[in-house]
Scaffold this motif. Structure first.
Motif, PDB file in Angstrom:
ATOM      1  N   SER A 117       0.813  -1.226   0.000  1.00 20.53           N
ATOM      2  CA  SER A 117       0.000   0.000   0.000  1.00 20.53           C
ATOM      3  C   SER A 117       0.838   1.263   0.000  1.00 20.53           C
ATOM      4  O   SER A 117       0.378   2.317  -0.466  1.00 20.53           O
ATOM      5  N   ARG A 118       2.064   1.223   0.529  1.00 21.35           N
ATOM      6  CA  ARG A 118       2.878   2.420   0.711  1.00 21.35           C
ATOM      7  C   ARG A 118       3.946   2.509  -0.378  1.00 21.35           C
ATOM      8  O   ARG A 118       4.667   1.544  -0.640  1.00 21.35           O
ATOM      9  N   ALA A 119       4.071   3.685  -0.972  1.00 23.87           N
ATOM     10  CA  ALA A 119       4.970   3.874  -2.120  1.00 23.87           C
ATOM     11  C   ALA A 119       6.417   3.611  -1.741  1.00 23.87           C
ATOM     12  O   ALA A 119       7.193   3.025  -2.529  1.00 23.87           O
ATOM     13  N   TYR A 120       6.818   4.059  -0.548  1.00 18.82           N
ATOM     14  CA  TYR A 120       8.228   3.872  -0.167  1.00 18.82           C
ATOM     15  C   TYR A 120       8.556   2.388   0.058  1.00 18.82           C
ATOM     16  O   TYR A 120       9.679   1.955  -0.205  1.00 18.82           O
ATOM     17  N   GLU A 121       7.594   1.595   0.514  1.00 16.95           N
ATOM     18  CA  GLU A 121       7.853   0.162   0.651  1.00 16.95           C
ATOM     19  C   GLU A 121       7.885  -0.523  -0.714  1.00 16.95           C
ATOM     20  O   GLU A 121       8.676  -1.455  -0.930  1.00 16.95           O
ATOM     21  N   ARG A 122       7.031  -0.062  -1.633  1.00 19.52           N
ATOM     22  CA  ARG A 122       7.074  -0.622  -2.990  1.00 19.52           C
ATOM     23  C   ARG A 122       8.430  -0.358  -3.628  1.00 19.52           C
ATOM     24  O   ARG A 122       9.023  -1.247  -4.257  1.00 19.52           O
ATOM     25  N   ALA A 123       8.946   0.861  -3.484  1.00 18.85           N
ATOM     26  CA  ALA A 123      10.251   1.209  -4.064  1.00 18.85           C
ATOM     27  C   ALA A 123      11.363   0.394  -3.407  1.00 18.85           C
ATOM     28  O   ALA A 123      12.293  -0.078  -4.092  1.00 18.85           O
ATOM     29  N   PHE A 124      11.273   0.233  -2.092  1.00 16.48           N
ATOM     30  CA  PHE A 124      12.306  -0.528  -1.372  1.00 16.48           C
ATOM     31  C   PHE A 124      12.311  -1.994  -1.808  1.00 16.48           C
ATOM     32  O   PHE A 124      13.370  -2.559  -2.115  1.00 16.48           O
TER      33      PHE A 124
END
Length: 237
Positions: A117-124
Motif C-alpha cells: 500500500s505504501r509507495a516507499y515500501e514498494r520502491a524498497f
C-alpha cells in the motif's frame, strides 16, 4: 527539539516454491498491505526484533540470512528507521497471527510489489527483492554442491566356475598315505649305503581289502617303516 527516530526491524521473507514467494501482511488498521516489521522492545537488538515481529505477523518460524538494507521514512511526525534481513519461512504456519495482523499472503516478487500500500515500501522491495531472490538461489546452489553424491550400490560381477584341471595318476596330490606303503631298500653310493624310497604299487594297494585302510592298520605300517629305518641305521653304522 530533535525527536529521536523510531527504531524498527523486519524481513523480506521468502518461502521456497518453484517460484519463490514473498510475505506481505495486511494490517487491521486501515487494511494496509505492508512488509512484516515492528518496533524494537527495550534492550532488544534489531535482529532479534526482526525475528520476533516476523513470527508474530506471519505465523511462521524463520531463518535469518543476509542484511538487505535500511528504510527511513517519516511516520507521525517522526523519522522511522527500519532494518531488513533476508529470511526464509519453514513449513506451514504454526502460530496465530498477532492482533494487529489481519492476514498474510505469499506472492511472487512483482505481484508483492504491486500489493504493498505504501509507495516507499514498494520502491524498497523493488530494489532489494531481486537481491534477496538471487542470494537465496545462490545459497541453494551452494548447498546442493556440498551434498555428497548418492551412494550407488556396486555388486561384484559374477565369477565363472573354473573347471578343475584333470589330475593324472603321476600328478595326483601328495597324501600322507602315499608313503605308508613305501618300501625302503639299500643302494650303493660313493658314500656307502644310502636309503632309497620306492613307492608301493598303486594297483596292489588298491586291491587290498578296505579293512586294511583302517586307522589301526595305518599305525602298524608306520611302526614297521620306522623299525626298518632303525635297522638300516644300525647296519650302516
Amino acid at each position: 527539539m530533535v525527536r529521536v527516530p523510531v527504531l524498527a526491524a523486519g524481513g523480506i521473507v521468502l518461502r521456497g516454491e518453484e517460484t519463490p514467494l514473498i510475505a506481505v501482511v495486511r494490517l487491521r488498521k486501515r487494511s494496509e498491505w505492508v512488509l512484516p516489521k515492528g518496533k524494537l522492545d527495550d534492550g532488544e537488538t534489531p535482529r532479534d526484533a526482526a525475528v520476533r515481529e516476523v513470527c508474530e505477523e506471519t505465523g511462521h518460524d524463520v531463518s535469518v540470512h543476509e542484511f538487505l538494507g535500511t528504510l527511513v521514512y517519516e511516520s507521525g511526525g517522526r523519522s522511522k528507521v527500519v532494518h531488513y534481513w533476508r529470511m526464509e519461512a519453514g513449513g506451514e504456519q504454526i502460530y496465530q497471527l498477532m492482533h494487529d495482523a489481519k492476514a498474510v499472503e505469499w506472492l511472487p516478487l512483482d505481484v508483492a510489489v504491486e500489493q504493498l500500500s505504501r509507495a516507499y515500501e514498494r520502491a524498497f522491495l523493488a530494489v532489494v527483492g531481486p537481491l534477496a531472490l538471487e542470494a537465496a538461489a545462490l545459497a541453494t546452489r551452494r548447498q546442493k554442491a556440498t551434498l555428497p553424491p548418492p551412494a550407488i550400490p556396486v555388486s561384484a560381477p559374477p565369477q565363472a566356475d573354473l573347471p578343475s584341471a584333470p589330475t593324472a595318476e603321476h600328478e595326483r596330490p601328495f597324501a600322507a598315505s602315499d608313503v605308508v606303503g613305501a618300501e625302503m631298500s639299500a643302494g650303493a653310493t660313493e658314500f656307502g649305503t644310502a636309503p632309497q624310497f620306492v613307492e608301493a604299487d598303486a594297483a596292489a594297494a588298491a586291491a587290498q581289502p578296505e579293512a586294511n585302510h583302517t586307522a589301526a592298520a595305518a599305525r602298524s605300517r608306520r611302526r614297521n617303516l620306522m623299525q626298518k629305518m632303525r635297522d638300516w641305521l644300525r647296519r650302516a653304522a
